[in-house]
Design a protein around this motif. Structure first.
Motif, PDB file in Angstrom:
ATOM      1  N   GLU A   1     -20.205  37.134  77.402  1.00  0.00           N
ATOM      2  CA  GLU A   1     -21.035  36.119  76.756  1.00  0.00           C
ATOM      3  C   GLU A   1     -21.287  34.938  77.686  1.00  0.00           C
ATOM      4  O   GLU A   1     -20.351  34.393  78.268  1.00  0.00           O
ATOM      5  N   LYS A   2     -22.531  34.560  77.790  1.00  0.00           N
ATOM      6  CA  LYS A   2     -22.892  33.441  78.672  1.00  0.00           C
ATOM      7  C   LYS A   2     -22.158  32.157  78.301  1.00  0.00           C
ATOM      8  O   LYS A   2     -21.707  31.423  79.170  1.00  0.00           O
ATOM      9  N   GLU A   3     -21.984  31.892  76.993  1.00  0.00           N
ATOM     10  CA  GLU A   3     -21.329  30.647  76.578  1.00  0.00           C
ATOM     11  C   GLU A   3     -19.829  30.657  76.883  1.00  0.00           C
ATOM     12  O   GLU A   3     -19.205  29.587  76.902  1.00  0.00           O
ATOM     13  N   ASN A   4     -19.255  31.805  77.146  1.00  0.00           N
ATOM     14  CA  ASN A   4     -17.827  31.887  77.497  1.00  0.00           C
ATOM     15  C   ASN A   4     -17.610  32.398  78.921  1.00  0.00           C
ATOM     16  O   ASN A   4     -16.493  32.778  79.278  1.00  0.00           O
ATOM     17  N   LYS A   5     -18.663  32.414  79.711  1.00  0.00           N
ATOM     18  CA  LYS A   5     -18.573  32.996  81.054  1.00  0.00           C
ATOM     19  C   LYS A   5     -17.463  32.356  81.887  1.00  0.00           C
ATOM     20  O   LYS A   5     -16.715  33.066  82.555  1.00  0.00           O
ATOM     21  N   LEU A   6     -17.327  31.054  81.843  1.00  0.00           N
ATOM     22  CA  LEU A   6     -16.288  30.395  82.637  1.00  0.00           C
ATOM     23  C   LEU A   6     -14.892  30.862  82.220  1.00  0.00           C
ATOM     24  O   LEU A   6     -14.059  31.197  83.071  1.00  0.00           O
ATOM     25  N   LYS A   7     -14.629  30.903  80.915  1.00  0.00           N
ATOM     26  CA  LYS A   7     -13.323  31.379  80.442  1.00  0.00           C
ATOM     27  C   LYS A   7     -13.102  32.847  80.809  1.00  0.00           C
ATOM     28  O   LYS A   7     -12.012  33.235  81.251  1.00  0.00           O
TER      29      LYS A   7
ATOM     30  N   ALA B   1     -12.511  40.478  80.303  1.00  0.00           N
ATOM     31  CA  ALA B   1     -11.173  39.989  80.656  1.00  0.00           C
ATOM     32  C   ALA B   1     -10.103  40.793  79.917  1.00  0.00           C
ATOM     33  O   ALA B   1      -9.065  41.143  80.497  1.00  0.00           O
ATOM     34  N   ASP B   2     -10.357  41.102  78.649  1.00  0.00           N
ATOM     35  CA  ASP B   2      -9.417  41.919  77.874  1.00  0.00           C
ATOM     36  C   ASP B   2      -9.386  43.350  78.404  1.00  0.00           C
ATOM     37  O   ASP B   2      -8.311  43.948  78.534  1.00  0.00           O
ATOM     38  N   ILE B   3     -10.575  43.886  78.705  1.00  0.00           N
ATOM     39  CA  ILE B   3     -10.664  45.255  79.236  1.00  0.00           C
ATOM     40  C   ILE B   3      -9.884  45.362  80.540  1.00  0.00           C
ATOM     41  O   ILE B   3      -9.182  46.343  80.770  1.00  0.00           O
TER      42      ILE B   3
ATOM     43  N   LEU C   1     -10.487  36.976  83.998  1.00  0.00           N
ATOM     44  CA  LEU C   1     -10.736  38.160  84.819  1.00  0.00           C
ATOM     45  C   LEU C   1     -10.127  37.971  86.206  1.00  0.00           C
ATOM     46  O   LEU C   1      -9.445  38.862  86.725  1.00  0.00           O
ATOM     47  N   MET C   2     -10.322  36.802  86.791  1.00  0.00           N
ATOM     48  CA  MET C   2      -9.746  36.534  88.116  1.00  0.00           C
ATOM     49  C   MET C   2      -8.218  36.460  88.050  1.00  0.00           C
ATOM     50  O   MET C   2      -7.536  36.887  88.986  1.00  0.00           O
ATOM     51  N   ALA C   3      -7.681  35.959  86.945  1.00  0.00           N
ATOM     52  CA  ALA C   3      -6.219  35.928  86.772  1.00  0.00           C
ATOM     53  C   ALA C   3      -5.679  37.356  86.744  1.00  0.00           C
ATOM     54  O   ALA C   3      -4.624  37.639  87.322  1.00  0.00           O
ATOM     55  N   GLN C   4      -6.412  38.248  86.103  1.00  0.00           N
ATOM     56  CA  GLN C   4      -5.966  39.647  86.083  1.00  0.00           C
ATOM     57  C   GLN C   4      -5.992  40.217  87.489  1.00  0.00           C
ATOM     58  O   GLN C   4      -5.035  40.843  87.928  1.00  0.00           O
ATOM     59  N   MET C   5      -7.070  39.980  88.196  1.00  0.00           N
ATOM     60  CA  MET C   5      -7.222  40.577  89.524  1.00  0.00           C
ATOM     61  C   MET C   5      -6.329  39.923  90.571  1.00  0.00           C
ATOM     62  O   MET C   5      -5.878  40.585  91.496  1.00  0.00           O
ATOM     63  N   GLY C   6      -6.055  38.617  90.427  1.00  0.00           N
ATOM     64  CA  GLY C   6      -5.279  37.907  91.442  1.00  0.00           C
ATOM     65  C   GLY C   6      -3.806  37.745  91.141  1.00  0.00           C
ATOM     66  O   GLY C   6      -3.006  37.518  92.042  1.00  0.00           O
ATOM     67  N   SER C   7      -3.427  37.860  89.863  1.00  0.00           N
ATOM     68  CA  SER C   7      -2.024  37.650  89.487  1.00  0.00           C
ATOM     69  C   SER C   7      -1.467  38.802  88.652  1.00  0.00           C
ATOM     70  O   SER C   7      -0.505  39.447  89.059  1.00  0.00           O
ATOM     71  N   ILE C   8      -2.064  39.043  87.511  1.00  0.00           N
ATOM     72  CA  ILE C   8      -1.501  40.025  86.574  1.00  0.00           C
ATOM     73  C   ILE C   8      -1.342  41.395  87.228  1.00  0.00           C
ATOM     74  O   ILE C   8      -0.236  41.943  87.279  1.00  0.00           O
ATOM     75  N   GLY C   9      -2.428  41.954  87.726  1.00  0.00           N
ATOM     76  CA  GLY C   9      -2.362  43.276  88.356  1.00  0.00           C
ATOM     77  C   GLY C   9      -1.493  43.320  89.593  1.00  0.00           C
ATOM     78  O   GLY C   9      -0.594  44.156  89.705  1.00  0.00           O
ATOM     79  N   PRO C  10      -1.713  42.412  90.552  1.00  0.00           N
ATOM     80  CA  PRO C  10      -0.898  42.458  91.768  1.00  0.00           C
ATOM     81  C   PRO C  10       0.599  42.246  91.523  1.00  0.00           C
ATOM     82  O   PRO C  10       1.427  42.945  92.102  1.00  0.00           O
ATOM     83  N   PHE C  11       0.963  41.294  90.658  1.00  0.00           N
ATOM     84  CA  PHE C  11       2.391  41.044  90.431  1.00  0.00           C
ATOM     85  C   PHE C  11       3.049  42.221  89.723  1.00  0.00           C
ATOM     86  O   PHE C  11       4.131  42.678  90.129  1.00  0.00           O
TER      87      PHE C  11
ATOM     88  N   VAL D   1       4.117  36.292  84.198  1.00  0.00           N
ATOM     89  CA  VAL D   1       2.831  36.828  83.730  1.00  0.00           C
ATOM     90  C   VAL D   1       2.912  37.146  82.243  1.00  0.00           C
ATOM     91  O   VAL D   1       2.038  36.750  81.453  1.00  0.00           O
ATOM     92  N   TYR D   2       3.955  37.859  81.851  1.00  0.00           N
ATOM     93  CA  TYR D   2       4.105  38.216  80.430  1.00  0.00           C
ATOM     94  C   TYR D   2       4.314  36.980  79.554  1.00  0.00           C
ATOM     95  O   TYR D   2       3.807  36.924  78.436  1.00  0.00           O
ATOM     96  N   GLU D   3       5.030  35.991  80.052  1.00  0.00           N
ATOM     97  CA  GLU D   3       5.223  34.750  79.288  1.00  0.00           C
ATOM     98  C   GLU D   3       3.895  34.024  79.071  1.00  0.00           C
ATOM     99  O   GLU D   3       3.611  33.559  77.972  1.00  0.00           O
TER     100      GLU D   3
END
Length: 165
Positions: free
Chosen positions: A84-90, A156-158, A95-105, A134-136
């Motif tokens: 959604e365009k109105e939530n693009k920033l969130k 981001a959820d996907i 999405l970047m947190a998943q790619m940069g922290s969640i997945g790698p850690f 990450v889980y916390e």
């Protein structure tokens, strides 16, 4: 028609989930990572870092897209769903947190603790602590929100679900 080059990994699952959610027609081109399929020259033309997933979109001049986050954004914009365009920033932040922290850690934790226990006590401890954090963070955020990035289900959820399921 989309060709999905993938394997049975959390990153690989993200794109098949998205393709199912948006109802696009696709064919899975299974990559056997244990046999080094990702290092073959023809695949490196699609994914220069030899990583799955990657796609070829035959309905868009055989456009190839690599990196799971870029693929999710591409498919979301193409389908008009889950970005959604109105939530693009969130959405972009999670999405970047998943790619940069969640997945790698989580990935490094599994590499050192689950698959190579005893290889490096320092690494096991480091990635255990990072994965715990990450889980916390996710538990805290999702205890107050139904979805990661707003009122609705998004890419981001996907992206995150296969890593924590």
């Amino acid at each position: 028609m989309i060709d999905l080059f993938s394997s049975d990994t959390p990153n690989g699952k993200k794109i098949s989930i998205m393709l199912e959610e948006i109802g696009f027609e696709y064919v899975v081109k299974k990559m056997d990572l244990s046999k080094g399929d990702q290092f073959k020259e023809d695949f490196k033309e699609i994914s220069p870092f030899s990583k799955i997933p990657a796609i070829i979109d035959h309905s868009n001049n055989k456009e190839s897209v690599f990196e799971s986050g870029a693929i999710l954004i591409y498919l979301a914009e193409k389908s008009g769903k889950f970005y959604e365009k109105e939530n693009k920033l969130k959405i972009d932040q999670w999405l970047m947190a998943q790619m940069g922290s969640i997945g790698p850690f989580i990935g490094q934790y599994h590499f050192f603790y689950k698959f190579n226990k005893g290889l490096s006590e320092v690494s096991e401890k480091r990635y255990f602590e990072m994965t715990k954090k990450v889980y916390e963070v996710l538990e805290n955020h999702l205890s107050k929100n139904d979805y990661l990035a707003g009122e609705n289900y998004s890419i981001a959820d996907i992206a995150t679900w296969p890593w924590i399921a």
